[in-house]
Scaffold this motif. Structure first.
Motif, PDB file in Angstrom:
ATOM      1  N   ALA A   1     -16.397  -3.712   7.590  1.00 35.41           N
ATOM      2  CA  ALA A   1     -17.012  -3.667   6.263  1.00 35.41           C
ATOM      3  C   ALA A   1     -16.300  -2.582   5.476  1.00 35.41           C
ATOM      4  CB  ALA A   1     -18.499  -3.369   6.360  1.00 35.41           C
ATOM      5  N   TYR A   2     -16.285  -2.752   4.147  1.00 35.54           N
ATOM      6  CA  TYR A   2     -15.655  -1.730   3.327  1.00 35.54           C
ATOM      7  C   TYR A   2     -16.277  -1.669   1.935  1.00 35.54           C
ATOM      8  CZ  TYR A   2     -12.742  -5.637   1.564  1.00 35.54           C
ATOM      9  OH  TYR A   2     -12.293  -6.825   1.034  1.00 35.54           O
ATOM     10  N   PHE A   3     -16.141  -0.486   1.332  1.00 30.14           N
ATOM     11  CA  PHE A   3     -16.508  -0.237  -0.056  1.00 30.14           C
ATOM     12  C   PHE A   3     -15.225  -0.360  -0.860  1.00 30.14           C
ATOM     13  CE2 PHE A   3     -16.692   2.987  -3.497  1.00 30.14           C
ATOM     14  CZ  PHE A   3     -17.755   2.473  -4.231  1.00 30.14           C
ATOM     15  N   PHE A   4     -15.296  -1.038  -2.010  1.00 24.89           N
ATOM     16  CA  PHE A   4     -14.090  -1.203  -2.816  1.00 24.89           C
ATOM     17  C   PHE A   4     -14.310  -0.761  -4.256  1.00 24.89           C
ATOM     18  CE2 PHE A   4     -16.199  -5.349  -3.229  1.00 24.89           C
ATOM     19  CZ  PHE A   4     -16.198  -5.528  -4.611  1.00 24.89           C
ATOM     20  N   VAL A   5     -13.205  -0.378  -4.885  1.00 33.60           N
ATOM     21  CA  VAL A   5     -13.162  -0.068  -6.313  1.00 33.60           C
ATOM     22  C   VAL A   5     -12.031  -0.911  -6.884  1.00 33.60           C
ATOM     23  CG1 VAL A   5     -12.855   1.710  -8.076  1.00 33.60           C
ATOM     24  CG2 VAL A   5     -13.917   2.307  -5.881  1.00 33.60           C
ATOM     25  N   HIS A   6     -12.336  -1.731  -7.887  1.00 32.93           N
ATOM     26  CA  HIS A   6     -11.356  -2.586  -8.565  1.00 32.93           C
ATOM     27  C   HIS A   6     -11.332  -2.229 -10.048  1.00 32.93           C
ATOM     28  CE1 HIS A   6     -12.076  -6.282  -5.709  1.00 32.93           C
ATOM     29  NE2 HIS A   6     -11.489  -5.287  -5.090  1.00 32.93           N
ATOM     30  N   GLY A   7     -10.356  -2.779 -10.729  1.00 33.17           N
ATOM     31  CA  GLY A   7     -10.350  -2.743 -12.190  1.00 33.17           C
ATOM     32  C   GLY A   7     -10.020  -1.408 -12.802  1.00 33.17           C
ATOM     33  N   PHE A   8      -9.205  -0.619 -12.132  1.00 34.43           N
ATOM     34  CA  PHE A   8      -8.797   0.652 -12.713  1.00 34.43           C
ATOM     35  C   PHE A   8      -7.321   0.579 -13.089  1.00 34.43           C
ATOM     36  CE2 PHE A   8      -8.606   0.956  -8.089  1.00 34.43           C
ATOM     37  CZ  PHE A   8      -7.328   1.435  -7.845  1.00 34.43           C
TER      38      PHE A   8
ATOM     39  N   SER B   1      -7.214   1.813   2.415  1.00 37.66           N
ATOM     40  CA  SER B   1      -6.217   0.871   1.913  1.00 37.66           C
ATOM     41  C   SER B   1      -6.215   0.911   0.393  1.00 37.66           C
ATOM     42  CB  SER B   1      -6.575  -0.539   2.406  1.00 37.66           C
ATOM     43  OG  SER B   1      -5.741  -1.504   1.848  1.00 37.66           O
ATOM     44  N   THR B   2      -5.041   0.747  -0.212  1.00 38.92           N
ATOM     45  CA  THR B   2      -4.932   0.682  -1.671  1.00 38.92           C
ATOM     46  C   THR B   2      -3.796  -0.250  -2.054  1.00 38.92           C
ATOM     47  OG1 THR B   2      -3.350   2.500  -1.852  1.00 38.92           O
ATOM     48  CG2 THR B   2      -5.684   3.080  -1.964  1.00 38.92           C
ATOM     49  N   TRP B   3      -3.834  -0.721  -3.297  1.00 38.96           N
ATOM     50  CA  TRP B   3      -2.684  -1.366  -3.913  1.00 38.96           C
ATOM     51  C   TRP B   3      -2.852  -1.278  -5.426  1.00 38.96           C
ATOM     52  CZ3 TRP B   3      -5.923  -5.189  -1.395  1.00 38.96           C
ATOM     53  CH2 TRP B   3      -6.585  -6.030  -2.263  1.00 38.96           C
TER      54      TRP B   3
ATOM     55  N   LYS C   1      -2.043  -3.003  -9.324  1.00 43.84           N
ATOM     56  CA  LYS C   1      -1.799  -4.239 -10.055  1.00 43.84           C
ATOM     57  C   LYS C   1      -0.292  -4.444 -10.202  1.00 43.84           C
ATOM     58  CE  LYS C   1      -3.021  -6.486 -14.399  1.00 43.84           C
ATOM     59  NZ  LYS C   1      -3.823  -6.382 -15.617  1.00 43.84           N
ATOM     60  N   SER C   2       0.146  -5.666 -10.041  1.00 41.39           N
ATOM     61  CA  SER C   2       1.540  -6.103 -10.157  1.00 41.39           C
ATOM     62  C   SER C   2       2.372  -5.859  -8.902  1.00 41.39           C
ATOM     63  CB  SER C   2       2.246  -5.478 -11.364  1.00 41.39           C
ATOM     64  OG  SER C   2       1.564  -5.842 -12.541  1.00 41.39           O
ATOM     65  N   GLU C   3       1.870  -5.077  -7.930  1.00 40.80           N
ATOM     66  CA  GLU C   3       2.598  -4.934  -6.665  1.00 40.80           C
ATOM     67  C   GLU C   3       2.621  -6.274  -5.945  1.00 40.80           C
ATOM     68  OE1 GLU C   3       1.776  -0.334  -5.264  1.00 40.80           O
ATOM     69  OE2 GLU C   3       0.708  -1.929  -4.259  1.00 40.80           O
ATOM     70  N   ALA C   4       3.610  -6.468  -5.119  1.00 44.18           N
ATOM     71  CA  ALA C   4       3.691  -7.706  -4.335  1.00 44.18           C
ATOM     72  C   ALA C   4       2.517  -7.756  -3.362  1.00 44.18           C
ATOM     73  CB  ALA C   4       5.005  -7.771  -3.586  1.00 44.18           C
ATOM     74  N   GLY C   5       1.875  -8.900  -3.315  1.00 42.34           N
ATOM     75  CA  GLY C   5       0.746  -9.093  -2.417  1.00 42.34           C
ATOM     76  C   GLY C   5       1.032 -10.195  -1.419  1.00 42.34           C
ATOM     77  N   ILE C   6       0.046 -10.981  -1.126  1.00 41.86           N
ATOM     78  CA  ILE C   6       0.163 -12.087  -0.189  1.00 41.86           C
ATOM     79  C   ILE C   6       1.225 -13.056  -0.676  1.00 41.86           C
ATOM     80  CG2 ILE C   6      -1.068 -14.012   0.890  1.00 41.86           C
ATOM     81  CD1 ILE C   6      -3.615 -12.290   0.612  1.00 41.86           C
ATOM     82  N   ALA C   7       2.104 -13.424   0.212  1.00 41.96           N
ATOM     83  CA  ALA C   7       3.204 -14.359  -0.082  1.00 41.96           C
ATOM     84  C   ALA C   7       4.102 -13.849  -1.214  1.00 41.96           C
ATOM     85  CB  ALA C   7       2.658 -15.752  -0.396  1.00 41.96           C
ATOM     86  N   GLY C   8       4.112 -12.525  -1.433  1.00 41.30           N
ATOM     87  CA  GLY C   8       4.983 -11.952  -2.443  1.00 41.30           C
ATOM     88  C   GLY C   8       4.517 -12.090  -3.873  1.00 41.30           C
ATOM     89  N   ARG C   9       3.366 -12.717  -4.076  1.00 42.52           N
ATOM     90  CA  ARG C   9       2.834 -12.869  -5.437  1.00 42.52           C
ATOM     91  C   ARG C   9       2.290 -11.537  -5.952  1.00 42.52           C
ATOM     92  NH1 ARG C   9      -1.098 -17.450  -4.034  1.00 42.52           N
ATOM     93  NH2 ARG C   9      -0.060 -17.453  -2.063  1.00 42.52           N
TER      94      ARG C   9
ATOM     95  N   SER D   1      -5.769  -3.672  -9.471  1.00 42.20           N
ATOM     96  CA  SER D   1      -5.626  -2.534  -8.565  1.00 42.20           C
ATOM     97  C   SER D   1      -6.833  -2.474  -7.650  1.00 42.20           C
ATOM     98  CB  SER D   1      -5.503  -1.232  -9.359  1.00 42.20           C
ATOM     99  OG  SER D   1      -4.324  -1.231 -10.122  1.00 42.20           O
ATOM    100  N   ASN D   2      -6.663  -1.900  -6.470  1.00 43.53           N
ATOM    101  CA  ASN D   2      -7.716  -1.895  -5.462  1.00 43.53           C
ATOM    102  C   ASN D   2      -7.685  -0.594  -4.657  1.00 43.53           C
ATOM    103  OD1 ASN D   2      -9.788  -3.429  -3.898  1.00 43.53           O
ATOM    104  ND2 ASN D   2      -8.332  -3.093  -2.250  1.00 43.53           N
ATOM    105  N   TRP D   3      -8.875  -0.080  -4.340  1.00 38.47           N
ATOM    106  CA  TRP D   3      -9.064   1.101  -3.503  1.00 38.47           C
ATOM    107  C   TRP D   3     -10.158   0.727  -2.511  1.00 38.47           C
ATOM    108  CZ3 TRP D   3     -12.821   4.268  -1.776  1.00 38.47           C
ATOM    109  CH2 TRP D   3     -12.510   5.583  -1.413  1.00 38.47           C
TER     110      TRP D   3
END
Length: 114
Positions: free
Chosen positions: A7-14, A31-33, A35-43, A48-50
């Motif tokens: 389970a995890y707590f997330f922060v999106h939309g920053f 874990s973080t990423w 916006k616009s970074e390569a994700g699943i299958a390179g898309r 943004s995510n925390w």
């Protein structure tokens, strides 16, 4: 392993640096990423995510144990979490992959009220 749960707590939309979220919550993310970074299958990622994961091992089969453990951390920083919730999209996510297992999902009233 016949199951994998967490389970995890997330922060999106920053649109700020990830470190700003960490400083606000006074927590180190699991874990973080951005916006616009390569994700699943390179898309490119769409937001943004925390994330802060439960400290329990993924071999802990019961989701309520993961939630209790995670909430203990978040509740110790209640005001900081409320600030994040007022500024960003936040939530709790439970994940379970089970093979040859059927543990069910139980949340006692006290856990729901938290």
């Amino acid at each position: 392993m016949s199951f994998d749960t967490y389970a995890y707590f997330f922060v999106h939309g920053f649109d700020c640096p990830v470190q700003q979220i960490s400083e606000l919550l006074q927590l180190k993310p699991s874990s973080t990423w951005l916006k616009s970074e390569a994700g699943i299958a390179g898309r490119p990622r769409q937001f943004s995510n925390w994330e802060l994961h439960s400290p329990l091992p993924r071999t802990e089969v019961f989701q309520d144990s993961h939630l209790k453990s995670l909430l203990e951390i978040l509740e110790s920083r209640r005001e900081k979490v409320l600030q994040a919730i007022s500024r960003y999209e936040c939530g709790l996510q439970c994940v379970g992959y089970y093979t040859n297992e059927n543990p069910g999902f139980h949340m006692e009233a006290g856990l729901v009220s938290r």
